[in-house]
Enzyme design. Structure first.
Site: not given
Length: 396
Positions: A71, A183, A223, A225, A265, A334, A396
């Site tokens: 993604d 997500k 998620e 992170e 995740k 994932s 990202y």
């Protein structure tokens, strides 16, 4: 005395009167009032997609399979393409994504694929819809729905994730296009605190996104992170992760999110990337599973770990160590770079290398499939697969 009488008259609700997804009605009481008041009621509306959400989550969390995270935004995909000397054009992105989704037999190891919006609506170089190719491979299509990280005002140079505005209508459209899970990624930085503000913002945003996703038929991947950046030890990571996950599940419950219809995740519990004391796979597994047992309800069907800059082999070894004993959850993967890195370099943008690149992808997917089953040995891995992929301050 009047107040005491009212206290005595307050109803006590028996547990048998509470049924999940139904209306809680309190028995009426005889209290002298100027005007009649209807009995109080608390409505908890379950998503009309509840059964489908549970089925989808269980399909993704199936034995020996995990998620291919493909993604990357167009900008991030451009960075990946630039690393092999390709321009960031739609044609090049299409060619690479076609290579991934059409790898023969990929569905044996991959149960879900997270797509960027462009990919969800895109066709392969052969003219078939990407979504249809995935479904034919028995892979559930998913979609990245967040709008990226922006600075969080009032914090210690931390960020928050945007994208709640218009999420309901976008999610409904994604469902119509064939997506069945979503997500949303937000991050917590240990070197920057993390501040109480940043943790609460991350947890609340994830909870609102999860509720909206479920309301529109999409299983939400939750998620937060915890970035690898920093020189902190594994105990500090564990401490922060416990705090973050406590907040996340508090707000998920506050927003009436169906736990049986979500996937997590999380980051593995590891030392910071710049910490001198490295952790073995067994240590990572011990800390991470301890965190899960303390914070994650067994009702959650799948824990799909992110790789977060670990090398391909390191991510697989750590996952394998976590599956050496039974877990109440499906503990799987994932991965993005930890599945794609060697594949991308093998392809190099050359059509004649597509089959070899796909074979490389299948090697990594199979390795992680074995790790999900606790049967990965690490034998025969290439030197490329052992190279770390951490980038300090990676965006990202």
């Amino acid at each position: 005395m009047a107040s005491a009488s009212l206290l005595k008259a307050s109803p006590v609700v028996d547990k048998s009167e509470w049924v999940k997804g139904k209306t809680l009605r309190q028995p009426s009481v005889s209290v002298v009032r100027c005007h009649p008041v209807a009995p109080s009621r608390l409505d908890v509306r379950a998503s009309s997609y509840a059964d489908e959400l549970v089925k989808t989550a269980k399909t993704i969390a199936s034995p020996g399979r995990g998620i291919l995270a493909m993604d990357e935004s167009n900008a991030t995909c451009g960075k990946r393409l630039a690393s092999i000397g390709l321009e960031n054009t739609e044609a090049n992105r299409q060619a690479y994504r076609t290579l991934l989704v059409s790898a023969p037999g990929l569905g044996q190891y991959i149960s879900g694929a997270i797509l960027f919006e462009e990919t969800l609506y895109q066709s392969t170089v052969d003219g078939k819809k990407m979504v249809d190719v995935l479904v034919e491979q028995n892979i559930v299509p998913g979609i990245k729905v967040d709008k990226g990280l922006v600075p969080l005002a009032g914090s210690n140079n931390e960020s928050w994730c945007q994208g709640l505005d218009g999420l309901a209508s976008r999610s409904a459209a994604y469902y119509q296009q064939g997506a069945r899970f979503a997500k949303w990624r937000t991050v917590v930085s240990i070197p920057n605190g993390p501040s109480e503000l940043a943790v609460k913002e991350a947890a609340w945003g994830l909870a609102r996104y999860a509720a909206v996703s479920q309301d529109n038929g999409l299983v939400p991947i939750v998620e937060p992170e915890i970035l690898l950046d920093g020189d902190h030890g594994i105990d500090r990571t564990f401490e922060v992760a416990k705090k973050v996950w406590a907040e996340v599940f508090f707000y998920l419950a506050q927003n009436n999110v169906l736990f049986e219809g979500i996937l997590l995740k999380p980051s593995m519990v590891t030392p910071g990337a710049e910490c001198k004391d490295r952790a073995t796979p067994e240590q990572v597994a011990s800390y991470t599973l301890s965190l899960l047992r303390q914070r994650i309800p067994p009702a959650v069907p799948g824990i799909m770990f992110l790789s977060g800059g670990q090398s391909e082999v390191e991510a697989t070894l750590n996952l394998n160590a976590m599956n050496q004993a039974p877990n109440p959850w499906h503990v799987s993967f994932s991965y993005a770079r930890a599945l794609q890195n060697t594949c991308l370099k093998t392809w190099g943008g050359r059509p004649e290398n597509v089959k070899e690149a796909q074979d490389t992808l299948l090697v990594r997917a199979k390795a992680n499939s074995l790790a999900q089953l606790g049967k990965y040995t690490g034998e025969g891995e290439s030197e490329e697969a052992k190279q770390g992929m951490f980038v300090k301050g990676y965006v990202y």
